[in-house]
Design an enzyme around this catalytic site. Structure first.
Site, mmCIF file in Angstrom:
data_model
loop_
_atom_site.group_PDB
_atom_site.id
_atom_site.type_symbol
_atom_site.label_atom_id
_atom_site.label_comp_id
_atom_site.label_asym_id
_atom_site.label_seq_id
_atom_site.Cartn_x
_atom_site.Cartn_y
_atom_site.Cartn_z
ATOM 1 N N ILE A 1 66.500 52.451 11.656
ATOM 2 C CA ILE A 1 65.919 53.746 11.286
ATOM 3 C C ILE A 1 64.876 53.550 10.195
ATOM 4 C CG2 ILE A 1 66.393 56.081 10.468
ATOM 5 C CD1 ILE A 1 67.744 55.400 13.154
ATOM 6 N N LYS A 2 63.667 54.001 10.501
ATOM 7 C CA LYS A 2 62.576 53.863 9.533
ATOM 8 C C LYS A 2 62.549 55.104 8.652
ATOM 9 C CE LYS A 2 58.078 51.692 10.063
ATOM 10 N NZ LYS A 2 56.911 51.648 10.943
#
Ligand code: G3P
Length: 218
Positions: A82-83
């Site tokens: 997850i960015k």
């Protein structure tokens, strides 16, 4: 050193993957928007092609929104990362997600202090933006060096992804300076494997070979 492909285009990813050069993929909302495809569908397809981490970015601003989105996206595949953008809320989200075992990539890092905070919050990856720092008349390379020193000083587990990579020198310098990963746009790869003297050398060899065969009458 690992190479990630910085794109949401599955054809580019397949092409680079065929050469064994794709250790993972990074995307962002801009890259996904260019594909004119459903976010979930394109990320799932990329995850099925790539045997490595695939970064998908949240768009929420508050930590609770980011965490909610992240938990959903993390269900899409085993290799999702997850960015999360480097903000106060982003750091809160990274801290929560890292404790849940969800991998994170803290993005939009422009200073050593930001990188250090992301490491302390538990980011799996930190993404300094080389090209955008260079655009400001500063030196992105210095940031990679500083982050690597910080990691080595304290034994942080976060890995540096050299991001916003625009040219051959960015890739070479990131490798020399010890970035763990460079995330490279699909369009830059041909520039990495090409060289005018390689092309000339091939042509010279072929010309000489033709002349040799003619001489021997074959
Ligand atoms: O990896 C981050 C990248 O997608 C941003 O690149 O060229 O828009 O600064 P750029």
């Amino acid at each position: 050193m690992k190479f990630f492909v910085d794109t949401a285009n599955v054809d580019e990813i397949r092409r680079i993957n065929e050469m064994g050069l794709c250790d993972g993929v990074t995307t962002n909302p801009t890259l996904v928007s260019r594909e004119k495809r459903d976010f979930e569908e394109v990320i799932k397809e990329i995850c099925s092609i790539v045997d490595g981490p695939v970064s998908a970015e949240v768009t929420g601003i508050e930590a609770d929104e980011m965490v909610k989105e992240a938990r959903e996206i993390a269900k899409w595949a085993d290799n999702i990362v997850i960015k999360i953008p480097m903000t106060e809320e982003g750091l809160k989200a990274i801290n929560i997600l890292s404790k849940e075992g969800i991998k994170t990539n803290c993005t939009l890092i422009f200073s050593a202090a930001q990188g250090l905070l992301a490491m302390k919050s538990g980011a799996t990856y930190i993404s300094p933006f080389l090209g955008r720092i260079d655009d400001m008349g500063e030196h992105g390379r210095d940031l990679i060096n500083d982050l690597r020193i910080i990691i080595d000083n304290y034994g942080f587990e976060s890995e540096i992804i050299a991001a916003s990579v625009r040219n051959i020198a960015h890739v070479e310098e990131s490798a020399i300076d010890g970035a763990h990963i460079a995330t490279i746009p699909g369009t830059l790869f041909p520039k990495l494997w090409s060289h005018v003297l390689t092309d000339k050398g091939i042509q010279d060899f072929l010309n000489d070979w033709e002349a040799y065969k003619k001489e021997l009458g074959r």
